[in-house]
Design a protein around this motif. Structure first.
Motif, PDB file in Angstrom:
ATOM      1  N   ARG A 111      52.459  33.638  44.997  1.00  0.00           N
ATOM      2  CA  ARG A 111      52.280  34.943  45.668  1.00  0.00           C
ATOM      3  C   ARG A 111      52.204  34.770  47.181  1.00  0.00           C
ATOM      4  NH1 ARG A 111      50.117  40.140  45.069  1.00  0.00           N
ATOM      5  NH2 ARG A 111      48.361  40.784  46.366  1.00  0.00           N
TER       6      ARG A 111
ATOM      7  N   HIS B 278      43.373  38.173  39.000  1.00  0.00           N
ATOM      8  CA  HIS B 278      43.613  39.536  38.568  1.00  0.00           C
ATOM      9  C   HIS B 278      44.439  39.497  37.304  1.00  0.00           C
ATOM     10  CE1 HIS B 278      42.675  43.417  40.576  1.00  0.00           C
ATOM     11  NE2 HIS B 278      41.911  42.593  41.235  1.00  0.00           N
TER      12      HIS B 278
ATOM     13  N   GLY C 217      37.869  38.620  50.710  1.00  0.00           N
ATOM     14  CA  GLY C 217      38.566  38.252  49.467  1.00  0.00           C
ATOM     15  C   GLY C 217      39.979  37.827  49.779  1.00  0.00           C
TER      16      GLY C 217
ATOM     17  N   GLU D 162      36.402  34.242  51.913  1.00  0.00           N
ATOM     18  CA  GLU D 162      36.693  33.981  50.500  1.00  0.00           C
ATOM     19  C   GLU D 162      35.563  33.145  49.925  1.00  0.00           C
ATOM     20  OE1 GLU D 162      39.284  34.823  48.185  1.00  0.00           O
ATOM     21  OE2 GLU D 162      37.813  33.758  46.969  1.00  0.00           O
TER      22      GLU D 162
HETATM   23  C1  LIG Z   1      42.186  39.649  43.132  1.00  0.00           C
HETATM   24  S1  LIG Z   1      41.901  38.469  44.344  1.00  0.00           S
HETATM   25  C2  LIG Z   1      42.844  39.036  45.731  1.00  0.00           C
HETATM   26  C3  LIG Z   1      43.194  37.953  46.685  1.00  0.00           C
HETATM   27  C4  LIG Z   1      44.060  38.383  47.861  1.00  0.00           C
HETATM   28  N1  LIG Z   1      43.437  39.435  48.614  1.00  0.00           N
HETATM   29  C5  LIG Z   1      45.419  38.798  47.387  1.00  0.00           C
HETATM   30  O1  LIG Z   1      45.753  39.970  47.483  1.00  0.00           O
HETATM   31  O2  LIG Z   1      46.163  37.916  46.924  1.00  0.00           O
HETATM   32  C6  LIG Z   1      40.262  38.842  44.835  1.00  0.00           C
HETATM   33  C7  LIG Z   1      39.694  37.730  45.682  1.00  0.00           C
HETATM   34  O3  LIG Z   1      38.418  38.114  46.168  1.00  0.00           O
HETATM   35  C8  LIG Z   1      37.565  36.981  46.086  1.00  0.00           C
HETATM   36  N2  LIG Z   1      36.194  37.516  46.013  1.00  0.00           N
HETATM   37  C9  LIG Z   1      35.641  38.243  45.014  1.00  0.00           C
HETATM   38  N3  LIG Z   1      34.387  38.596  45.313  1.00  0.00           N
HETATM   39  C10 LIG Z   1      34.132  38.080  46.538  1.00  0.00           C
HETATM   40  C11 LIG Z   1      32.995  38.093  47.388  1.00  0.00           C
HETATM   41  N4  LIG Z   1      31.880  38.727  47.023  1.00  0.00           N
HETATM   42  N5  LIG Z   1      33.075  37.455  48.568  1.00  0.00           N
HETATM   43  C12 LIG Z   1      34.204  36.817  48.942  1.00  0.00           C
HETATM   44  N6  LIG Z   1      35.326  36.767  48.179  1.00  0.00           N
HETATM   45  C13 LIG Z   1      35.282  37.380  46.986  1.00  0.00           C
HETATM   46  C14 LIG Z   1      38.015  36.272  44.823  1.00  0.00           C
HETATM   47  O4  LIG Z   1      37.607  34.924  44.794  1.00  0.00           O
HETATM   48  C15 LIG Z   1      39.511  36.437  44.906  1.00  0.00           C
HETATM   49  O5  LIG Z   1      40.132  35.391  45.614  1.00  0.00           O
END
Ligand SMILES: C[S@@+](CC[C@H](N)C(=O)[O-])C[C@H]1O[C@@H](n2cnc3c(N)ncnc32)[C@H](O)[C@@H]1O
Length: 416
Positions: A164, A125, A206, A227
């Motif tokens: 984090r 992000h 995610g 993930e």
């Molecule tokens: C911005 S990060 C947030 C991670 C965590 N939820 C946090 O708050 O620290 C978004 C996460 O979603 C995962 N992600 C994005 N699209 C996805 C999908 N279609 N299926 C599974 N994971 C996904 C990314 O790899 C990333 O680790």
């Protein structure tokens, strides 16, 4: 449905490239730091003397040492890549979607069942979205991969993500993001005795490095994280399965940029991980992480009433996740469909649409917050508990530059 050989090859290549990125972090980052040393030597003697008196050269040397410590840690993380079912030398791994159901791990086991090709687009992000690389085609057996700056950026983000999720320093960010979500979850199930929470299934799509999902399991719920980024999966596997002491590792996540540092401490301070023992989950807790694309695993066939995920979840917690959608309509439909009647979807996050302006010809739907909520209502949610939560995301807390998100929070109940 089994994946095609081409998809499996692509996945295998992508995994090998991520491992190569971990392996080459050290030389890559040292090279970048050495540029500063070289620049220093181009300066007039008088300038060099002044800078030396400030300790500038010593700082460059200290950064080298910190990079080497990071590299040592990252090499531990990828020491056994075969645990992911990817044999880096093998030609054709056989992954089949049906392996997922059977291989899901139970309590205290945090292995990753693979749902097949995960099309890993890892999105930190950060504020540089818009480039969405596929690891295209080819074969696992190829010349040594040369990681791009984009790969290295993801790896540096992974180091910050460790702060984090798994450090004392990350606590304030976790308190801002994860605590309200956990509170809303506990509130929704407030009439359920703690010892019965294990009968309620919570999904965290995610999941990043897994802390929110782990925390939810620690509250007594049966929790599954999902993930698809290999960067995240490799690091979370290591944290959850290979760390056996609090503060076991020291990393230096902030040494990669000399900009906006008020002092050496901001740049060079060590971060110890983990802040808790990942294996110290409550006795009998159920916790698993599933590797793969959220839409592929949980949304296999929206029109099939027998779809195995349908109505199987009591809560879905999305933290900084819904804006990873190419098509938010599909994400919300899946969340709605997999929830049991009366189930709850708890959301926190901004709307930094990850696919906006992508160069890979992928579709991208970018709604306003108002529109997302209207869509959720039309799909069959009743939204309550709405508020804005100001929070950072993997910021260097001591930097002179900081981004703050005005993240949207809500609890949504499935009503139809
Ligand atoms: C911005 S990060 C947030 C991670 C965590 N939820 C946090 O708050 O620290 C978004 C996460 O979603 C995962 N992600 C994005 N699209 C996805 C999908 N279609 N299926 C599974 N994971 C996904 C990314 O790899 C990333 O680790």
């Amino acid at each position: 449905m089994p994946f095609t050989n081409e998809q499996i090859d692509e996945e295998q290549t992508h995994f090998a490239n991520v491992v190569a990125t971990f392996q080459q972090y050290g030389p890559y980052a040292l090279y970048a730091n050495n540029r500063r040393r070289k620049d220093f030597h181009t300066l007039p003697l008088g300038d060099r003397e002044l800078l030396e008196s400030l300790g500038y050269k010593e700082r460059i040397n200290a950064v080298d040492k910190a990079i080497m410590a990071n590299a040592e840690f990252l090499n531990l993380v990828i020491a056994n890549p075969e645990i992911f079912g990817h044999d880096l030398d093998e030609d054709e791994p056989h992954l089949d979607i049906h392996e997922v159901e059977g291989s899901e791990q139970g309590a205290h086991s945090h292995d990753y069942p693979q749902a097949g090709p995960s099309h890993s687009h890892s999105h930190s992000h950060s504020h540089s979205h818009g480039s969405h690389e596929h690891a295209h085609g080819g074969h696992a057996k190829q010349k040594r991969y040369k990681p791009s700056e984009h790969d290295m950026d993801k790896l540096r983000s992974t180091l910050k993500q460790l702060v984090r999720d798994w450090s004392v320093e990350g606590k304030s960010e976790r308190d801002a993001c994860y605590e309200p979500m956990k509170e809303a979850l506990v509130q929704h199930f407030s009439d359920i005795p703690i010892e019965e929470r294990r009968n309620f299934r919570v999904l965290v799509p995610g999941a990043g490095l897994g802390r929110l999902a782990w925390d939810v399991a620690n509250l007594g719920f049966a929790c599954q994280g999902n993930e698809f980024s290999h960067f995240m999966l490799l690091a979370s596997f290591y944290m959850l399965n290979r760390t056996n002491k609090v503060d076991m590792h020291t990393i230096y996540p902030y040494v990669h940029s000399f900009s906006n540092n008020p002092n050496n401490e901001a740049l060079l301070r060590p971060i110890t991980i983990p802040d808790v023992l990942p294996s110290s989950l409550l006795e009998g807790s159920e916790f698993s992480l599933v590797a793969g694309d959220f839409e592929e695993i949980y949304g296999t066939d929206l029109n099939d009433p027998e779809e195995p995920q349908s109505g199987q979840w009591d809560a879905v917690l999305t933290c900084f996740f819904i804006d990873t959608a190419k098509n938010i309509v599909n994400y919300l439909r899946i969340i709605h469909r997999i929830l049991a009647p009366g189930g709850v979807w708890i959301n926190l996050g901004p709307l930094l649409w990850h696919w906006e302006g992508n160069t890979s010809n992928d579709p991208s739907v970018e709604l306003t917050l108002e529109e997302v909520k209207m869509l959720a209502r039309k799909i069959g949610f009743e939204i309550s508990n709405e508020r804005t939560i100001n929070t950072t995301y993997t910021n260097n807390a001591q930097s002179m530059l900081g981004y703050e998100y005005h993240a949207a929070f809500w609890t949504a109940t499935k009503i139809v």
